[in-house]
Design a protein around this motif. Structure first.
Motif, PDB file in Angstrom:
ATOM      1  N   PRO A  51      -2.661   3.209  -6.842  1.00  0.00           N
ATOM      2  CA  PRO A  51      -3.467   2.437  -5.881  1.00  0.00           C
ATOM      3  C   PRO A  51      -4.416   1.447  -6.546  1.00  0.00           C
ATOM      4  O   PRO A  51      -4.916   0.539  -5.884  1.00  0.00           O
ATOM      5  CB  PRO A  51      -4.235   3.521  -5.116  1.00  0.00           C
ATOM      6  CG  PRO A  51      -4.276   4.681  -6.038  1.00  0.00           C
ATOM      7  CD  PRO A  51      -3.005   4.617  -6.841  1.00  0.00           C
ATOM      8  N   GLN A  78      -3.716  -2.299  -6.074  1.00  0.00           N
ATOM      9  CA  GLN A  78      -3.746  -2.802  -4.708  1.00  0.00           C
ATOM     10  C   GLN A  78      -4.348  -4.201  -4.613  1.00  0.00           C
ATOM     11  O   GLN A  78      -3.732  -5.106  -4.057  1.00  0.00           O
ATOM     12  CB  GLN A  78      -4.538  -1.817  -3.853  1.00  0.00           C
ATOM     13  CG  GLN A  78      -4.634  -2.159  -2.407  1.00  0.00           C
ATOM     14  CD  GLN A  78      -5.340  -1.041  -1.658  1.00  0.00           C
ATOM     15  OE1 GLN A  78      -5.089   0.122  -1.895  1.00  0.00           O
ATOM     16  NE2 GLN A  78      -6.219  -1.413  -0.762  1.00  0.00           N
ATOM     17  N   HIS A 110       0.832  -1.209   0.000  1.00  0.00           N
ATOM     18  CA  HIS A 110       0.000   0.000   0.000  1.00  0.00           C
ATOM     19  C   HIS A 110       0.865   1.256   0.000  1.00  0.00           C
ATOM     20  O   HIS A 110       0.608   2.190  -0.772  1.00  0.00           O
ATOM     21  CB  HIS A 110      -0.937  -0.004   1.202  1.00  0.00           C
ATOM     22  CG  HIS A 110      -1.742   1.244   1.334  1.00  0.00           C
ATOM     23  ND1 HIS A 110      -2.765   1.550   0.468  1.00  0.00           N
ATOM     24  CD2 HIS A 110      -1.653   2.282   2.200  1.00  0.00           C
ATOM     25  CE1 HIS A 110      -3.288   2.716   0.814  1.00  0.00           C
ATOM     26  NE2 HIS A 110      -2.618   3.183   1.857  1.00  0.00           N
ATOM     27  N   THR A 163      -5.983  -1.443   5.441  1.00  0.00           N
ATOM     28  CA  THR A 163      -5.650  -0.319   4.564  1.00  0.00           C
ATOM     29  C   THR A 163      -6.715   0.765   4.671  1.00  0.00           C
ATOM     30  O   THR A 163      -6.397   1.947   4.808  1.00  0.00           O
ATOM     31  CB  THR A 163      -5.532  -0.804   3.106  1.00  0.00           C
ATOM     32  OG1 THR A 163      -4.528  -1.821   3.047  1.00  0.00           O
ATOM     33  CG2 THR A 163      -5.152   0.329   2.191  1.00  0.00           C
ATOM     34  N   LEU A 186       2.471   1.592  -3.465  1.00  0.00           N
ATOM     35  CA  LEU A 186       1.516   1.980  -4.506  1.00  0.00           C
ATOM     36  C   LEU A 186       1.050   3.421  -4.350  1.00  0.00           C
ATOM     37  O   LEU A 186       0.800   4.113  -5.336  1.00  0.00           O
ATOM     38  CB  LEU A 186       0.326   1.018  -4.521  1.00  0.00           C
ATOM     39  CG  LEU A 186       0.644  -0.406  -4.980  1.00  0.00           C
ATOM     40  CD1 LEU A 186      -0.593  -1.287  -4.876  1.00  0.00           C
ATOM     41  CD2 LEU A 186       1.204  -0.423  -6.389  1.00  0.00           C
ATOM     42  N   VAL A 187       0.921   3.888  -3.114  1.00  0.00           N
ATOM     43  CA  VAL A 187       0.571   5.287  -2.884  1.00  0.00           C
ATOM     44  C   VAL A 187       1.721   6.189  -3.340  1.00  0.00           C
ATOM     45  O   VAL A 187       1.504   7.227  -3.966  1.00  0.00           O
ATOM     46  CB  VAL A 187       0.219   5.531  -1.400  1.00  0.00           C
ATOM     47  CG1 VAL A 187       0.162   7.009  -1.079  1.00  0.00           C
ATOM     48  CG2 VAL A 187      -1.113   4.870  -1.062  1.00  0.00           C
TER      49      VAL A 187
END
Length: 194
Positions: free
Chosen positions: A71, A74, A62, A125, A65-66
């Motif tokens: 995102p 995910q 997470h 998340t 990816l952020v």
């Protein structure tokens, strides 16, 4: 970042919002492997381990990816991590305990599709847990999953010794007992509020 204490997170995941008895996730192994306490405890340990590894990886994925503004990857990333972890657990159990591997049967590889494990990654998340909160959440969810398995398996073993009307023997009785357990866990709902 979420401000819940570790004890609140653990108790919430284990009792208040039990993945099996409150969210009704992970029902397949709950009903399929819960015939014997020994098998249930081993399945609970395997699921807890996969939840823990998946949770740790999900936190890192997470954050990555952020950071790269992706995102949307995910869900697929979480599924790949879960499938890989389950393969490792399956190989370990097959090598170390062939009898347990045989006893768990098809339910061991089905951990990959166990929605409770994916839910742990997604819920942590969405709740904005930090790294240590994610670990505590996964351990609480795993403990709750194991607790539910042990409770139903203990009850099923006792019911094998009881005289039960033919009309409700087997799966029907298991579902009735699971429903009563679920109702009993609703009593924990007050623990989650301040």
């Amino acid at each position: 970042m979420n401000q819940e204490s570790y004890s609140q997170i653990f108790i919430s995941a284990c009792l208040v919002n039990n993945f099996v008895l409150a969210y009704f996730l992970g029902i397949c192994p709950f009903l399929g492997v819960s015939g014997k306490i020994e098998t249930s405890s081993k399945m609970g340990a395997a699921v807890t381990f996969v939840m823990l590894i998946s949770s740790i990886c999900a936190y890192g994925i997470h954050e990555l990816l952020v950071a790269i503004n992706a995102p949307f990857l995910q869900l697929i990333s979480y599924i790949v991590v879960i499938a890989s972890t389950v393969q490792l657990v399956e190989m370990f159990v097959k090598k170390m305990s062939p009898a347990l591997f045989k006893a768990l049967g098809i339910f061991l590889p089905l951990i990959t599709t166990n929605c409770a494990i994916l839910a742990v990654a997604l819920f942590q998340t969405n709740k904005g847990y930090d790294f240590f909160q994610s670990i505590v959440y996964a351990l609480g969810a795993g403990a709750g999953f194991t607790l539910a398995l042990l409770l139903i398996s203990g009850l099923r073993e006792q019911l094998e010794l009881a005289e039960v009307p033919t009309a409700i023997k087997g799966t029907v009785l298991t579902l009735i007992v699971a429903g009563i357990l679920s109702l009993a866990f609703m009593g924990f709902s007050g623990l989650g509020s301040n």
